[in-house]
Design a protein around this motif. Structure first.
Motif, PDB file in Angstrom:
ATOM      1  N   ALA A 186       0.819  -1.232   0.000  1.00  0.00           N
ATOM      2  CA  ALA A 186       0.000   0.000   0.000  1.00  0.00           C
ATOM      3  C   ALA A 186       0.850   1.277   0.000  1.00  0.00           C
ATOM      4  O   ALA A 186       0.367   2.341   0.374  1.00  0.00           O
ATOM      5  CB  ALA A 186      -1.018   0.010   1.155  1.00  0.00           C
ATOM      6  N   TYR A 245       3.439  13.089   7.859  1.00  0.00           N
ATOM      7  CA  TYR A 245       2.935  11.761   7.467  1.00  0.00           C
ATOM      8  C   TYR A 245       4.065  10.841   7.045  1.00  0.00           C
ATOM      9  O   TYR A 245       4.092   9.666   7.435  1.00  0.00           O
ATOM     10  CB  TYR A 245       1.925  11.912   6.327  1.00  0.00           C
ATOM     11  CG  TYR A 245       1.568  10.605   5.643  1.00  0.00           C
ATOM     12  CD1 TYR A 245       0.531   9.811   6.122  1.00  0.00           C
ATOM     13  CD2 TYR A 245       2.267  10.155   4.521  1.00  0.00           C
ATOM     14  CE1 TYR A 245       0.200   8.609   5.499  1.00  0.00           C
ATOM     15  CE2 TYR A 245       1.950   8.960   3.894  1.00  0.00           C
ATOM     16  CZ  TYR A 245       0.921   8.190   4.386  1.00  0.00           C
ATOM     17  OH  TYR A 245       0.601   7.002   3.763  1.00  0.00           O
ATOM     18  N   ASP A 272      -0.662  13.542  -2.292  1.00  0.00           N
ATOM     19  CA  ASP A 272      -1.534  13.214  -1.161  1.00  0.00           C
ATOM     20  C   ASP A 272      -1.721  14.370  -0.190  1.00  0.00           C
ATOM     21  O   ASP A 272      -2.256  14.188   0.902  1.00  0.00           O
ATOM     22  CB  ASP A 272      -0.959  12.017  -0.392  1.00  0.00           C
ATOM     23  CG  ASP A 272      -0.953  10.771  -1.238  1.00  0.00           C
ATOM     24  OD1 ASP A 272      -1.939  10.561  -1.958  1.00  0.00           O
ATOM     25  OD2 ASP A 272       0.033  10.018  -1.187  1.00  0.00           O
ATOM     26  N   THR A 299      -4.338   4.832   4.024  1.00  0.00           N
ATOM     27  CA  THR A 299      -3.395   5.232   5.073  1.00  0.00           C
ATOM     28  C   THR A 299      -3.098   6.722   4.957  1.00  0.00           C
ATOM     29  O   THR A 299      -2.908   7.419   5.960  1.00  0.00           O
ATOM     30  CB  THR A 299      -2.093   4.405   4.934  1.00  0.00           C
ATOM     31  OG1 THR A 299      -2.438   3.025   4.969  1.00  0.00           O
ATOM     32  CG2 THR A 299      -1.095   4.713   6.041  1.00  0.00           C
ATOM     33  N   GLY A 300      -3.082   7.180   3.672  1.00  0.00           N
ATOM     34  CA  GLY A 300      -2.834   8.603   3.416  1.00  0.00           C
ATOM     35  C   GLY A 300      -3.665   9.127   2.249  1.00  0.00           C
ATOM     36  O   GLY A 300      -3.430  10.232   1.775  1.00  0.00           O
ATOM     37  N   SER A 347      -5.325   6.400  -0.003  1.00  0.00           N
ATOM     38  CA  SER A 347      -5.349   5.289  -0.968  1.00  0.00           C
ATOM     39  C   SER A 347      -6.720   4.749  -1.354  1.00  0.00           C
ATOM     40  O   SER A 347      -6.810   3.946  -2.279  1.00  0.00           O
ATOM     41  CB  SER A 347      -4.495   4.132  -0.459  1.00  0.00           C
ATOM     42  OG  SER A 347      -3.147   4.419  -0.681  1.00  0.00           O
ATOM     43  N   GLY A 387       2.352   3.938  -2.094  1.00  0.00           N
ATOM     44  CA  GLY A 387       2.363   4.554  -3.409  1.00  0.00           C
ATOM     45  C   GLY A 387       1.032   5.199  -3.721  1.00  0.00           C
ATOM     46  O   GLY A 387       0.079   5.075  -2.948  1.00  0.00           O
ATOM     47  N   ARG A 399      10.964   3.417   2.352  1.00  0.00           N
ATOM     48  CA  ARG A 399      10.187   3.701   3.575  1.00  0.00           C
ATOM     49  C   ARG A 399      10.870   3.088   4.800  1.00  0.00           C
ATOM     50  O   ARG A 399      10.880   3.678   5.878  1.00  0.00           O
ATOM     51  CB  ARG A 399       8.763   3.147   3.462  1.00  0.00           C
ATOM     52  CG  ARG A 399       8.002   3.564   2.218  1.00  0.00           C
ATOM     53  CD  ARG A 399       7.497   4.967   2.272  1.00  0.00           C
ATOM     54  NE  ARG A 399       6.843   5.308   1.015  1.00  0.00           N
ATOM     55  CZ  ARG A 399       5.545   5.539   0.865  1.00  0.00           C
ATOM     56  NH1 ARG A 399       4.747   5.526   1.908  1.00  0.00           N
ATOM     57  NH2 ARG A 399       5.043   5.842  -0.315  1.00  0.00           N
TER      58      ARG A 399
HETATM   59  N1  GLN Z   1       0.342   7.475  -1.253  1.00  0.00           N
HETATM   60  C1  GLN Z   1       0.480   7.402   0.164  1.00  0.00           C
HETATM   61  C2  GLN Z   1       1.706   6.590   0.508  1.00  0.00           C
HETATM   62  O1  GLN Z   1       2.343   6.157  -0.373  1.00  0.00           O
HETATM   63  C3  GLN Z   1      -0.752   6.820   0.787  1.00  0.00           C
HETATM   64  C4  GLN Z   1      -0.845   5.361   0.635  1.00  0.00           C
HETATM   65  C5  GLN Z   1      -2.042   4.773   1.328  1.00  0.00           C
HETATM   66  O2  GLN Z   1      -2.992   5.470   1.698  1.00  0.00           O
HETATM   67  N2  GLN Z   1      -1.974   3.486   1.546  1.00  0.00           N
HETATM   68  O3  GLN Z   1       2.015   6.378   1.632  1.00  0.00           O
END
Ligand code: GLN
Length: 446
Positions: free
Chosen positions: A101, A282, A398, A148-149, A151, A103, A331
């Motif tokens: 998740a 974030y 985001d 998560t942010g 998605s 991206g 990350r």
């Molecule tokens: N694009 C954001 C990230 O890469 C959100 C990803 C998400 O919400 N899973 O962290």
């Protein structure tokens, strides 16, 4: 169910929304439901649904789009999946996504690229890109993603479908492969607001397996969809309509403002002054949590193990080096650094303080307003390949969704119009546990 698979075989080869299918089990389940008869009170019975591949499904391969889990077959169902089965929904298959998740374009999948059905040279957004495409292309009426942010909301915006990120704690995270545990939520993606409300009804509620799930009562989210938003007080943050937002996206949102005013709501400009720090905070918080959550992928307990290893350290290092993709490694490094002695105060602790400031901004606005509105993303869907080599540009997409996760609030994307023939979503942000107001407003608007 048969028609769903027949159609999927026609449509999906061009789009790539699915990673693996559940055909035999789905057909068997559909026959069982036919045999026992459909309970008319159960609106999800017999409905084909798709599930993002970071939500574990017993007996059905679950990869999180990572080589690390290429052959992982879970021995249990996520709570949301248990609830789908209990409602007699039919699980059709698992959707492509960005690896773990991470991206915003689904280009980080270890397995394939997913194409936007409105223009196949463009990304579907991400990370729940496969789920949004499965719905937008008419393969299933309901898919479940994680946010998560942004998605769920950003791919919903890019594909012209309805996507809800519920309040943190509204839906159990048990069985969701963890990314940023203080931010992750599962939510539905559908064609219409009413379908979305029905799908959230199915998965919401307290779960003893998830210590962060809430005991807050779950209302019927389909109640109160009457088209009436007279007297509703809506806030439009000026930071959401300023520099960096494509003027064509702004125009779609301005038209949405007019429509809400015509419907009898009031829309006023407000400020969320700290939202501009959201992306920075974030990426420290989410990456720190991810670096911890991903420690379990060690080549011993789960999934991929490198070949011809010499000793234990070799198992760890080589399995993780070969099993994780570039973005995931980025990350892990960022998160590990932020949490390390000597840097913790300057980064992780500071990011937590910024998070509190962002929460306070929202609380202040919600003293006077019922709901916040604005765009979901600064632009419509971009071209495949355009941003993938530039992580910072990708992260900035985001900027309008991340503050909602940091504050744990519900946020929804509703189709609002088009820019250059590409769908643009309107973001509705609510008070904690007030998804109902978002559904009411979205229903009146769509
Ligand atoms: N694009 C954001 C990230 O890469 C959100 C990803 C998400 O919400 N899973 O962290």
């Amino acid at each position: 169910t048969k028609a769903t698979f027949a159609n999927l075989r026609q449509v999906d080869p061009q789009l790539g929304a699915f990673l693996n299918l559940n055909e035999d089990a789905a057909l068997k389940r559909a026959a069982e439901i036919d045999a026992k008869g459909i309970n008319p009170d159960n609106v999800m019975a017999g409905i084909p649904v798709a599930v993002k591949d970071n939500i574990v499904t017993k007996g059905l391969t679950t990869t999180a789009a990572s080589k690390m889990l290429e052959n992982f077959v879970p021995v249990y169902d996520a709570t949301v999946v248990e609830k789908m089965r209990a409602s007699d929904a039919i699980i059709i298959g698992k959707n492509n996504m960005d690896e773990f998740a991470m991206g915003g374009s689904t280009e980080n999948s270890a397995f394939k690229v997913t194409h936007n059905p409105w223009d196949v040279s463009r990304v579907p957004g991400g990370s729940s890109g496969g789920s949004a495409v499965a719905v937008a292309s008419g393969q299933v009426p309901v898919a479940f993603g994680s946010d998560t942010g942004g998605s769920i909301r950003q791919p919903s915006s890019f594909n012209g479908v309805v996507g809800m990120k519920p309040t943190y704690g509204r839906v159990s995270r048990w069985g969701l492969i963890a990314f940023g545990s203080s931010l992750d939520q599962i939510g539905p993606i559908t064609r219409s607001v009413k379908d979305n409300a029905a799908a959230l009804n199915m998965i919401a509620g307290y779960d003893q397996h998830d210590g962060t799930s809430s005991k807050q009562a779950v209302p019927d989210f389909t109640a109160g969809l009457d088209g009436n938003v007279k007297g509703m007080k809506i806030a439009l943050p000026k930071e959401y309509m300023g520099e960096g937002i494509d003027p064509k996206v702004r125009e779609v949102i301005n038209n949405a403002v007019k429509k809400f005013e015509e419907l009898g709501a009031t829309v006023e400009e407000v400020s969320l002054p700290n939202s501009k720090y959201g992306v920075s905070a974030y990426y420290i918080i989410a990456s720190s949590e991810a670096s911890s959550n991903l420690q379990r992928f060690d080549g011993i307990r789960y999934g991929f193990r490198a070949k011809d290893v010499k000793n234990l350290e070799d198992v760890y290092v080589r399995s993780r080096s070969e099993g994780f993709g570039d973005e995931v490694k980025r990350r892990i490094m960022l998160g590990t650094f932020s949490l390390s002695a000597g840097y913790y105060d300057a980064y992780f602790h500071k990011a937590g303080q910024v998070r509190t400031m962002i929460i306070n901004d929202f609380n202040k606005v919600f003293e006077d307003y019922d709901m916040i509105m604005g765009p979901v993303a600064p632009t419509p869907a971009f071209k495949i390949g355009d941003e993938i080599s530039d992580p910072i540009t990708m992260y900035m997409n985001d900027v309008l969704t991340i503050p909602v996760n940091l504050a744990g609030l519900p946020g929804m994307s509703v189709p609002a119009g088009f820019a250059d023939g590409l769908p643009v979503g309107l973001q509705l942000i609510g008070k904690a546990f007030d998804e109902s107001t978002l559904y009411k407003a979205g229903y009146a608007f769509e």
